[in-house]
Design a protein around this motif. Structure first.
Motif, PDB file in Angstrom:
ATOM      1  N   THR A   1       0.834  -1.202   0.000  1.00 14.06           N
ATOM      2  CA  THR A   1       0.000   0.000   0.000  1.00 14.06           C
ATOM      3  C   THR A   1       0.866   1.248   0.000  1.00 14.06           C
ATOM      4  OG1 THR A   1      -1.718  -1.175   1.199  1.00 14.06           O
ATOM      5  CG2 THR A   1      -1.821   1.223   1.239  1.00 14.06           C
TER       6      THR A   1
ATOM      7  N   TRP B   1       1.042   4.068  -2.962  1.00 15.35           N
ATOM      8  CA  TRP B   1       0.808   5.472  -2.616  1.00 15.35           C
ATOM      9  C   TRP B   1       1.984   6.338  -3.054  1.00 15.35           C
ATOM     10  CZ3 TRP B   1       3.016   8.980   0.914  1.00 15.35           C
ATOM     11  CH2 TRP B   1       2.273  10.140   1.124  1.00 15.35           C
TER      12      TRP B   1
ATOM     13  N   CYS C   1       2.191   9.444  -5.704  1.00 13.00           N
ATOM     14  CA  CYS C   1       2.767  10.739  -5.346  1.00 13.00           C
ATOM     15  C   CYS C   1       3.829  11.173  -6.353  1.00 13.00           C
ATOM     16  CB  CYS C   1       3.375  10.684  -3.947  1.00 13.00           C
ATOM     17  SG  CYS C   1       2.161  10.617  -2.628  1.00 13.00           S
TER      18      CYS C   1
END
Length: 105
Positions: free
Chosen positions: A3, A7, A11
């Motif tokens: 995860t 993420w 970004c």
């Protein structure tokens, strides 16, 4: 681990899109270039196991750092997290520098 890796990938490519839109002013260009870079770096990371001539380029792919270190099996290591966070911070700093120099009037 997986995860966090996903993420951080989001970004990085979002940060690239922000930098491009600040430089160019074109939303479409930012989406197109960041999507193209995401696809190209994914392909680089994917082909490193089968194409020996592309293997040295794997280190420039954020997918190598996010997925190539087996985040599901062993989690992300500190070097992978540092590389991903460093890339994101560099893109953010670049965006802020360009924004501060821009004439917004």
């Amino acid at each position: 681990g997986a995860t966090l890796a996903a993420w951080l990938l989001g970004c990085i490519f979002g940060g690239l899109a922000m930098l491009i839109i600040v430089v160019s002013g074109s939303r479409g260009l930012a989406i197109g270039v960041s999507s193209g870079v995401a696809a190209a770096t994914y392909l680089i990371s994917s082909f490193t196991s089968t194409l020996s001539w592309i293997r040295p380029a794997r280190f420039v792919s954020p997918f190598y750092w996010a997925v190539g270190v087996n985040p599901l099996g062993g989690g992300l290591d500190a070097a992978a997290v540092a590389a991903l966070v460093g890339a994101f911070v560099a893109l953010l700093v670049g965006t802020v520098v360009v924004m501060n120099r821009a004439d917004l009037n």
